[in-house]
Design an enzyme around this catalytic site. Structure first.
Site, short mmCIF file in Angstrom:
data_model
loop_
_atom_site.label_atom_id
_atom_site.label_comp_id
_atom_site.label_asym_id
_atom_site.label_seq_id
_atom_site.Cartn_x
_atom_site.Cartn_y
_atom_site.Cartn_z
CE LYS A 253 -3.14 2.60 3.03
NZ LYS A 253 -3.87 2.62 4.32
CD GLU A 302 -5.41 7.77 11.12
OE1 GLU A 302 -4.53 6.90 11.18
OE2 GLU A 302 -5.77 8.31 10.06
N GLY A 466 -5.29 12.59 1.18
CA GLY A 466 -4.54 11.44 0.69
C GLY A 466 -5.45 10.24 0.53
CD GLU A 481 -10.63 7.25 -0.34
OE1 GLU A 481 -9.73 7.26 0.51
OE2 GLU A 481 -10.97 6.21 -0.97
CE LYS A 485 -10.00 9.82 2.54
NZ LYS A 485 -8.82 8.93 2.33
#
Length: 498
Positions: A253, A302, A466, A481, A485
């Site tokens: 990833k 987060e 990101g 996406e 964000k």
């Protein structure tokens, strides 16, 4: 009003504390600090942050709004650069000499004394890279690789109480009575202003910018972003190359970040922006670090690390989809996310990383193997809370160094992913996706990951987002996406334009 003292009372408390702190060699060296904490009336920490005469300011609120911090002024700066930035910060924190007294002890020991706030850049050297735009400006000019501030005033609201901490340095030259008089008067004047402002207008929803620029005031749409997005072909090409690298087994990833620059018609009202972010993103950490005329602001979902004594908490947050237009679609998208092999693989990489990195520090670690779906206003994430018990008391900076960057913002394996990021991202991240938060000199505290964020200067807002690129990632989906964000901050900026 409870906790609001007279000037004479404040001065007396300070004099008593100063007499206790004075007999020290550190005073003569200018390294002795004193700090006084008292319980005050219910004042909003955002009101302290809004004291506009202060160049250096901080605001923080956790997702449940059980711990809110406002801070202003600078007593001591701790800065560091390069690969050893964590060790440098840790060393300076250990050397801090602070004599502290709390007039009343709160239940949470972490708010019973001075806090430092700040953060780290995503990678060493990011703050010094002139990488945003062809004009080669230094966007992160005010934010070095590592920066922590010991503020003059800190207001913490937690557990139903509000606590004001005032901190100062001793130079060994001014008489203690003069210092006590000055500090007591400063504290009394500040409290008087805050209490007066709170009674007149509790937390107004102010405009972000006092302008009606049609080029700026736009609802979220592809057209709106297209005014400011650049090099989308290069972005799409990078997504394809990184997905191919994952298919080939070169890397599992890679997190690819991009930015959008939005011109600011006039200076941003940060208090108004924070207020909107708090109202619209109740499940997120809200933060703002102001240095001079520049600010790093965000609403991040987060947590990186929370350390309270021997208890440690973090979270695996990776794998994303949008919110639905109605409850039925929302549930369908959540089910698809849970059943997505691509997203589950991305999430498991992060969960495994956190367990491996915390393992040497902990007696036990608790983390479910099956994730839940955590919903935010515009996006849904796969989420697994991770909790542990430390083998011994450990400084939060040590744990930050062990965990950062997680695969959620870097990739896996880490070194290979970072090499690909350097090759495919033309823009240095600065503090975007870096650790940001608050800590005590003793090593407790909480740090979040600086995503869903923007660097705001008097001239522009630079928004960052990101996406995790794995085998199966598609450029069109990743672009969508990233826009979702980016809209976390953009929408709150736009809502303030009249």
């Amino acid at each position: 009003m409870r906790g609001v003292h007279t000037a004479a009372t404040d001065e007396a408390m300070w004099l008593d504390l100063l007499q206790q702190a004075a007999p020290s060699e550190e005073v003569e060296k200018g390294r002795r600090y004193v700090s006084l904490t008292t319980r005050v009336s219910a004042i909003d920490p955002l009101a302290l942050f809004g004291e506009s005469t202060w160049e250096n300011r901080f605001y923080w609120a956790d997702p449940l709004r059980r711990f809110e911090v406002g801070a202003i002024g600078t007593v001591r700066l701790i800065t560091a650069a390069g690969a050893e930035r964590f060790a440098q910060v840790r060393k300076e924190l250990q050397e801090l000499e602070i004599t502290h007294r709390a007039a009343q002890e709160p239940d949470d020991a972490r708010i019973a004394g001075p806090l430092l706030y700040g953060g780290f850049s995503f990678a060493p050297g990011d703050a010094a890279q002139p990488s945003v735009g062809a004009d080669k400006v230094l966007p992160w000019r005010a934010f070095p690789d590592a920066l922590f501030t010991l503020p003059q005033f800190t207001l913490v609201r937690s557990g139903g109480g509000t606590w004001l901490t005032q901190t100062a340095s001793l130079d060994g030259k001014t008489s203690l009575s003069e210092v006590a008089h000055r500090l007591g008067a400063e504290r009394t004047r500040l409290l008087s202003r805050l209490v007066s402002a709170a009674s007149e207008a509790p937390r107004p929803l102010a405009s972000t910018v006092a302008s009606s620029s049609s080029n700026f005031k736009v609802a979220w749409s592809e057209t709106a972003f297209s005014q400011h997005e650049h090099d989308l072909a290069a972005w799409s090409g990078s997504v394809e190359q990184l997905a191919q690298a994952a298919r080939a087994g070169t890397v599992d990833k890679t997190v690819l970040a991009r930015h959008v620059r939005i011109p600011m018609p006039s200076p941003c009202d940060l208090s108004g922006l924070i207020n909107r972010l708090e109202q619209e993103h109740k499940e997120s950490y809200i933060f703002a670090v102001v240095r001079g005329g520049d600010a790093f602001v965000g609403a991040t979902p987060e947590r990186l690390i929370d350390v309270d004594g021997e208890s440690v908490r973090t979270v695996a947050l990776a794998g994303s989809t949008r919110r639905g237009a109605h409850p039925g679609e929302d549930e369908r998208l959540a089910t698809e996310l849970l059943n997505s092999a691509k997203d589950r693989r991305e999430h498991e990489i992060v969960r495994r990383w956190l367990n491996e990195r915390l393992g040497p520090w902990c007696v036990t670690i608790d983390a479910d193997e099956t994730p839940d779906v955590l919903r935010f206003p515009t996006v849904q994430h796969l989420c697994t809370p991770v909790e542990g018990v430390l083998k011994r008391r450990t400084h939060i900076v040590d744990l930050v160094e062990a965990l950062h960057p997680t695969p959620a913002v870097g990739g896996y394996p880490l070194n290979k992913a970072l090499a690909l990021i350097a090759r495919h991202e033309p823009v240095s991240r600065g503090w975007y996706a870096g650790p940001i938060g608050w800590l005590t000199p003793q090593g407790s505290g909480e740090m979040a990951v600086g995503i869903r964020s923007a660097l705001i200067t008097p001239e522009e807002a630079v928004l960052y987002a990101g996406c995790g690129i794995v085998d199966g990632s598609a450029p069109d989906r990743e672009l969508e996406e990233s826009r979702i964000k980016l809209n976390v901050i953009l929408d709150s900026l736009v809502r303030g334009v009249r």
